[in-house]
Scaffold this motif. Structure first.
Motif, mmCIF file in Angstrom:
data_model
loop_
_atom_site.group_PDB
_atom_site.id
_atom_site.type_symbol
_atom_site.label_atom_id
_atom_site.label_comp_id
_atom_site.label_asym_id
_atom_site.label_seq_id
_atom_site.Cartn_x
_atom_site.Cartn_y
_atom_site.Cartn_z
ATOM 1 N N LYS A 199 96.883 58.660 22.752
ATOM 2 C CA LYS A 199 95.919 59.401 23.564
ATOM 3 C C LYS A 199 95.048 60.339 22.724
ATOM 4 O O LYS A 199 93.938 60.700 23.137
ATOM 5 C CB LYS A 199 96.638 60.202 24.649
ATOM 6 C CG LYS A 199 97.532 61.311 24.110
ATOM 7 C CD LYS A 199 98.194 62.092 25.238
ATOM 8 C CE LYS A 199 99.055 63.231 24.672
ATOM 9 N NZ LYS A 199 99.695 64.007 25.764
ATOM 10 N N ASN A 200 95.539 60.724 21.546
ATOM 11 C CA ASN A 200 94.768 61.629 20.695
ATOM 12 C C ASN A 200 93.474 60.999 20.185
ATOM 13 O O ASN A 200 92.559 61.699 19.747
ATOM 14 C CB ASN A 200 95.610 62.084 19.495
ATOM 15 C CG ASN A 200 96.653 63.109 19.877
ATOM 16 O OD1 ASN A 200 96.923 63.308 21.062
ATOM 17 N ND2 ASN A 200 97.248 63.755 18.890
ATOM 18 N N PHE A 202 91.260 59.827 21.895
ATOM 19 C CA PHE A 202 90.190 60.197 22.821
ATOM 20 C C PHE A 202 89.999 61.710 22.908
ATOM 21 O O PHE A 202 89.251 62.194 23.761
ATOM 22 C CB PHE A 202 90.510 59.643 24.209
ATOM 23 C CG PHE A 202 90.782 58.164 24.203
ATOM 24 C CD1 PHE A 202 89.744 57.257 24.081
ATOM 25 C CD2 PHE A 202 92.088 57.687 24.266
ATOM 26 C CE1 PHE A 202 89.989 55.894 24.047
ATOM 27 C CE2 PHE A 202 92.345 56.324 24.240
ATOM 28 C CZ PHE A 202 91.292 55.426 24.126
ATOM 29 N N SER A 203 90.647 62.456 22.016
ATOM 30 C CA SER A 203 90.534 63.908 22.023
ATOM 31 C C SER A 203 89.130 64.344 21.603
ATOM 32 O O SER A 203 88.485 63.728 20.755
ATOM 33 C CB SER A 203 91.574 64.521 21.082
ATOM 34 O OG SER A 203 91.364 65.909 20.934
ATOM 35 N N ASN A 204 88.655 65.420 22.203
ATOM 36 C CA ASN A 204 87.381 66.013 21.793
ATOM 37 C C ASN A 204 87.519 66.826 20.521
ATOM 38 O O ASN A 204 86.523 67.239 19.928
ATOM 39 C CB ASN A 204 86.839 66.914 22.914
ATOM 40 C CG ASN A 204 86.432 66.129 24.146
ATOM 41 O OD1 ASN A 204 85.938 65.005 24.032
ATOM 42 N ND2 ASN A 204 86.641 66.705 25.320
ATOM 43 N N HIS A 205 88.746 67.062 20.112
ATOM 44 C CA HIS A 205 89.053 67.890 18.942
ATOM 45 C C HIS A 205 89.222 66.984 17.730
ATOM 46 O O HIS A 205 90.148 66.189 17.666
ATOM 47 C CB HIS A 205 90.338 68.673 19.202
ATOM 48 C CG HIS A 205 90.462 69.912 18.372
ATOM 49 N ND1 HIS A 205 90.461 69.880 17.004
ATOM 50 C CD2 HIS A 205 90.592 71.227 18.728
ATOM 51 C CE1 HIS A 205 90.594 71.115 16.544
ATOM 52 N NE2 HIS A 205 90.676 71.940 17.562
ATOM 53 N N SER A 206 88.320 67.077 16.766
ATOM 54 C CA SER A 206 88.346 66.165 15.616
ATOM 55 C C SER A 206 89.628 66.290 14.802
ATOM 56 O O SER A 206 90.064 65.321 14.182
ATOM 57 C CB SER A 206 87.138 66.413 14.709
ATOM 58 O OG SER A 206 87.149 67.734 14.192
ATOM 59 N N SER A 207 90.246 67.488 14.808
ATOM 60 C CA SER A 207 91.481 67.668 14.059
ATOM 61 C C SER A 207 92.618 66.848 14.659
ATOM 62 O O SER A 207 93.563 66.485 13.957
ATOM 63 C CB SER A 207 91.873 69.155 14.039
ATOM 64 O OG SER A 207 93.047 69.366 13.309
ATOM 65 N N GLU A 208 92.536 66.540 15.954
ATOM 66 C CA GLU A 208 93.515 65.670 16.599
ATOM 67 C C GLU A 208 93.050 64.214 16.584
ATOM 68 O O GLU A 208 93.849 63.295 16.412
ATOM 69 C CB GLU A 208 93.743 66.110 18.048
ATOM 70 C CG GLU A 208 94.437 67.457 18.188
ATOM 71 C CD GLU A 208 94.689 67.807 19.639
ATOM 72 O OE1 GLU A 208 94.145 67.097 20.525
ATOM 73 O OE2 GLU A 208 95.427 68.775 19.892
ATOM 74 N N ARG A 209 91.769 64.000 16.785
ATOM 75 C CA ARG A 209 91.245 62.644 16.906
ATOM 76 C C ARG A 209 91.297 61.860 15.591
ATOM 77 O O ARG A 209 91.734 60.708 15.563
ATOM 78 C CB ARG A 209 89.801 62.700 17.410
ATOM 79 C CG ARG A 209 89.177 61.325 17.637
ATOM 80 C CD ARG A 209 87.775 61.447 18.211
ATOM 81 N NE ARG A 209 86.843 62.094 17.291
ATOM 82 C CZ ARG A 209 86.358 63.318 17.452
ATOM 83 N NH1 ARG A 209 86.713 64.028 18.499
ATOM 84 N NH2 ARG A 209 85.507 63.830 16.575
ATOM 85 N N ALA A 212 94.703 60.481 14.396
ATOM 86 C CA ALA A 212 95.132 59.410 15.299
ATOM 87 C C ALA A 212 94.356 58.132 15.030
ATOM 88 O O ALA A 212 94.932 57.032 14.990
ATOM 89 C CB ALA A 212 94.953 59.846 16.747
#
Length: 284
Positions: A199-200, A202-209, A212
């Motif tokens: 699911k990460n 699709f995160s808006n946060h690049s540090s999470e996206r 992943a």
């Protein structure tokens, strides 16, 4: 107003320019991990304070700095020796910390990747964000792959849009390839054993996206070729001439190294109990 930490090992080639771009700070620290060249001598000549710690990983080295260096200021900028602070970056950084609310723990920063005096904006997927400017005692670091990301953040992290300069190829391609061969070991391990949730992506946060995306896309058989096509064709890297082509080829090669090392790790991993059951079912 801002303290600076530079991680070094045998950086006599790049360190002088890095330190020259930091004349605005009277609290520059070099955390060295056993240089055998003139790195420490150059640091002393530029009035930097010298600290020593054996290198294990980027995350642990940065945390060592947070735990052991006596900083003069509440804001800390982390740099590598092949990075240079520009006047525009300095102006935006100073303005950001002067106007930051008390709940701001730090800032993600980005760089301009420079090769043969050319900014590889398209090839390098600009902007790439790293947590480099932090308020003292408001965050730590943890390892991911060959690099690090923020950890134990108290507050929120905002963005500095103005980039600094990164000369990642200053020591030549032989050095870059040797270094990234080592990095690929760590990346392969992390992408298998520390893979973020799907699911990460699709995160808006690049540090999470971004972690992943790297971890999940590495499972595609043609990922190195896809990575080349994405950087060179879709991102218009071909507009950056021969430097762009050279960079994209080597980035694809780096992803190929990570992928085959992931395969090795999977083949060495003991089978899970359910895999034994599946094998028994196939036999009988």
């Amino acid at each position: 107003m801002i303290s600076v930490v530079i991680l070094t090992k045998n950086e006599e080639k790049d360190l002088p320019l890095c330190l020259a771009s930091l004349r605005w700070s009277n609290d520059v620290h070099i955390l060295d991990s056993g240089s055998t060249d003139r790195t420490v001598e150059i640091g002393i000549a530029h009035y930097a304070k010298i600290w020593y710690n054996d290198f294990e990983s980027f995350g642990k080295q940065r945390n060592y700095a947070l735990d052991n260096i006596h900083f003069r200021y509440d804001w800390i900028l982390f740099l590598d020796a092949d990075e240079i602070v520009t006047d525009d970056f300095l102006i935006e950084m100073r303005l950001a910390i002067l106007t930051a609310n008390s709940d701001v723990a730090g800032f993600y920063c980005c760089w301009k990747m420079i090769y043969e005096n050319r900014w590889l904006k398209n090839c390098d997927n600009f902007p790439k964000w790293q947590f480099r400017l932090m308020r003292k005692e408001h965050a730590r670091f943890k390892d991911f792959g060959h690099g690090q990301k923020e950890d134990q953040v108290i507050g929120k992290i905002e963005y500095l849009r103005e980039p600094y300069l990164h000369y990642g190829f200053s020591k030549g391609w032989a050095h870059w390839i040797s270094r990234h061969n080592r990095y690929s070991d760590e990346e392969a391990f992390s992408r298998i054993n520390e893979c973020p949730p799907f699911k990460n992506i699709f995160s808006n946060h690049s540090s999470e996206r971004n972690p992943a995306l790297k971890s999940w896309l590495s499972r595609l058989h043609l990922w190195p070729a896809i990575r080349f096509a994405q950087a060179y064709l879709l991102n218009l890297g071909f507009l950056e001439g021969r430097p762009g082509l050279i960079y994209c080829v080597n980035i694809a090669y780096y992803e190929f190294l990570i992928q085959i090392k992931m395969r090795e790790l999977k083949n060495k991993r003991p089978p899970k109990p359910e895999e034994f059951k599946m094998a028994d079912a196939m036999i009988f």
